[in-house]
Scaffold this motif. Structure first.
Motif, PDB file in Angstrom:
ATOM      1  N   ARG A  83       0.809  -1.200   0.118  1.00  0.00           N
ATOM      2  CA  ARG A  83      -0.097  -0.098  -0.032  1.00  0.00           C
ATOM      3  C   ARG A  83       0.858   1.235  -0.058  1.00  0.00           C
ATOM      4  O   ARG A  83       0.439   2.203  -0.456  1.00  0.00           O
ATOM      5  N   PHE A  90      -5.750  -6.794  -1.322  1.00  0.00           N
ATOM      6  CA  PHE A  90      -6.959  -7.480  -0.725  1.00  0.00           C
ATOM      7  C   PHE A  90      -6.260  -8.542   0.308  1.00  0.00           C
ATOM      8  O   PHE A  90      -5.400  -9.409   0.129  1.00  0.00           O
ATOM      9  N   ASP A 195     -14.666  -3.649   4.847  1.00  0.00           N
ATOM     10  CA  ASP A 195     -13.673  -2.535   4.031  1.00  0.00           C
ATOM     11  C   ASP A 195     -12.914  -1.941   5.387  1.00  0.00           C
ATOM     12  O   ASP A 195     -12.514  -0.644   5.331  1.00  0.00           O
ATOM     13  N   SER A 260      -9.220  -4.666   6.801  1.00  0.00           N
ATOM     14  CA  SER A 260      -9.596  -4.752   5.185  1.00  0.00           C
ATOM     15  C   SER A 260      -9.425  -5.909   4.615  1.00  0.00           C
ATOM     16  O   SER A 260      -8.196  -6.418   4.734  1.00  0.00           O
ATOM     17  N   ALA A 307     -11.198  -3.321  -1.006  1.00  0.00           N
ATOM     18  CA  ALA A 307      -9.854  -2.733  -0.757  1.00  0.00           C
ATOM     19  C   ALA A 307     -10.045  -1.102  -1.234  1.00  0.00           C
ATOM     20  O   ALA A 307      -9.372  -0.511  -0.300  1.00  0.00           O
TER      21      ALA A 307
END
Length: 424
Positions: A83, A90, A195, A260, A307
């Motif tokens: 990220r 995911f 999420d 998440s 996501a």
């Protein structure tokens, strides 16, 4: 979109099979993959512990989204690192993945949030563990506080068994354990997509952990499963979400560690209602195989919405009303030291019989498919009842030529018995 799937087991083969059906997919890559996954994806030899190598692969192949299958990379923070590089993921970040990475973390969170679970104590030494046993009736549950591939739990029927389990945990430097009250009831697995704010139920299943028929022998990573689990009635599922899963997600958000991905709650259905046994921060294996066989929606689209934080207002995912049942074929010696290298033939015959065979521990030796791990194949079939799905799965098992393999012959036995008595 180019997608990278991480992992090499039966769970990942099921995910690859389903992801490959998405119209949103351009190219599917897998690392390290297996021969079954290679039917749907281009496989690459990358060590999942080498986060730099995973990121470099993503940059070189224009990967827009990474699906992390197994738990270890999540607990080690691979999701955070991806990220940071602007790559969609995911799976939860490291802090939220502690729900699986540390049983003590989860038990403490449950205590703070008044989530129903077994009474427990955390111990940091062998002597402390022995002393803590005095506070528990038999049987008692002893758990290693960390990742153990589904095999770090001992249900001790005697004091001697409990002490032996504690000795084993603290024989490893830095060992830590959780000692728990034994919960009486039937187990079920509940899955949700979340999420971090919204959650969507994502099916139920019942796993079979013991290696032998009749739930005998040592624990394994899972010898078979079926979905849905009728024992987890709609009313019990609602209670589990309201009393266990939703408070957990809210507690993590308050801690600044929103979750998440998929959250897997292992439940014990007690006389007092559902109680949490443990969480997993990813799809179960072999539960994923039966969920994917029933899922009728676009898996990649659901994962992307998760996501991106876009689950609010979405309808619940659509699953077939059929039962899916999977039988794990394992190598002789499992869950101890498995006999690897055994030839496997006639998978085509099994699939011609109506099943889907997901590869778990396989590799190619020349043109021959051979066993390379403990759990080798997940033979999965559907039917309008557990009995029908079970019969279809075992017909396919019997079509496979795997002389050094074995399986349980009673996957789904509880529900088959209930169906036979008219209580299904």
């Amino acid at each position: 979109m180019n997608v990278l799937l991480l992992g090499s087991g039966g769970r990942e083969h099921a995910l690859a099979w389903k992801l490959a059906q998405s119209p949103l997919l351009a190219n599917l890559y897998a690392a390290p993959g297996n021969p079954g996954i290679a039917e749907h994806a281009e496989c690459a030899e990358i060590a999942l512990s080498d986060h730099r190598a995973v990121i470099d692969f993503c940059l070189r192949h224009s990967i827009g989204f990474v699906v992390i299958g197994p738990e270890a990379p999540l607990v080690e923070g691979l999701g955070d690192n991806l990220r940071t590089m602007g790559i969609g993921v995911f799976g939860p970040n490291k802090a939220a993945a502690q729900l699986e990475g540390s049983k003590g973390f989860t038990k403490d969170l449950c205590a703070r949030a008044n989530i129903p679970t077994a009474g427990y104590v955390r111990v940091e030494s062998r002597e402390g563990g022995f002393a803590a046993l005095d506070d528990f009736a038999l049987p008692v549950v002893v758990k290693a506080d960390g990742l153990a591939a589904g095999k770090g739990v001992t249900v001790a029927m005697t004091r001697e068994e409990a002490e032996e389990a504690i000795r084993g945990i603290f024989a490893v430097p830095g060992g830590s354990a959780v000692i728990e009250e034994f919960l009486d009831g039937e187990e079920a697995s509940l899955f949700v997509l979340t999420d971090g704010t919204t959650l969507l139920p994502f099916g139920s299943a019942q796993d079979h952990k013991r290696v032998g028929d009749g739930d005998t022998g040592p624990n394994t990573g899972g010898m078979g499963a079926y979905s849905p689990a009728p024992v987890l009635t709609p009313a019990l599922e609602r209670r589990a979400i309201d009393e266990i899963v939703r408070p957990t997600i809210d507690a993590l958000a308050r801690m600044g560690s929103p979750y998440s991905g998929v959250l897997y709650a292992g439940l014990m259905l007690t006389r007092q209602g559902p109680k949490l046994i443990e969480y997993n921060a990813r799809f179960g294996d072999p539960e994923c195989q039966v969920l994917m066989l029933r899922l009728e929606d676009d898996l990649l689209e659901l994962m992307l919405a998760t996501a991106k934080g876009e689950l609010a207002g979405r309808p619940h995912p659509n699953f077939s009303s059929d039962t899916a049942l999977t039988v794990v074929m394992a190598a002789e010696g499992y869950p101890g030291t498995p006999e690897t290298g055994g030839a496997i033939r006639a998978i085509d015959a099994a699939e011609a019989a109506g099943a889907k065979v997901f590869h778990a521990g396989t590799r190619k030796d020349g043109d021959t498919l051979v066993a390379s791990g403990g759990r080798v194949l997940s033979v999965t079939a559907r039917g309008h009842s557990v009995r029908v799905a079970q019969a279809a799965a075992y017909r396919a098992v019997d079509a496979i030529d795997f002389p050094t393999g074995f399986c349980r012959r009673d996957i789904g036995w509880r529900e088959v018995k209930r169906e036979g008595s008219g209580r299904a």
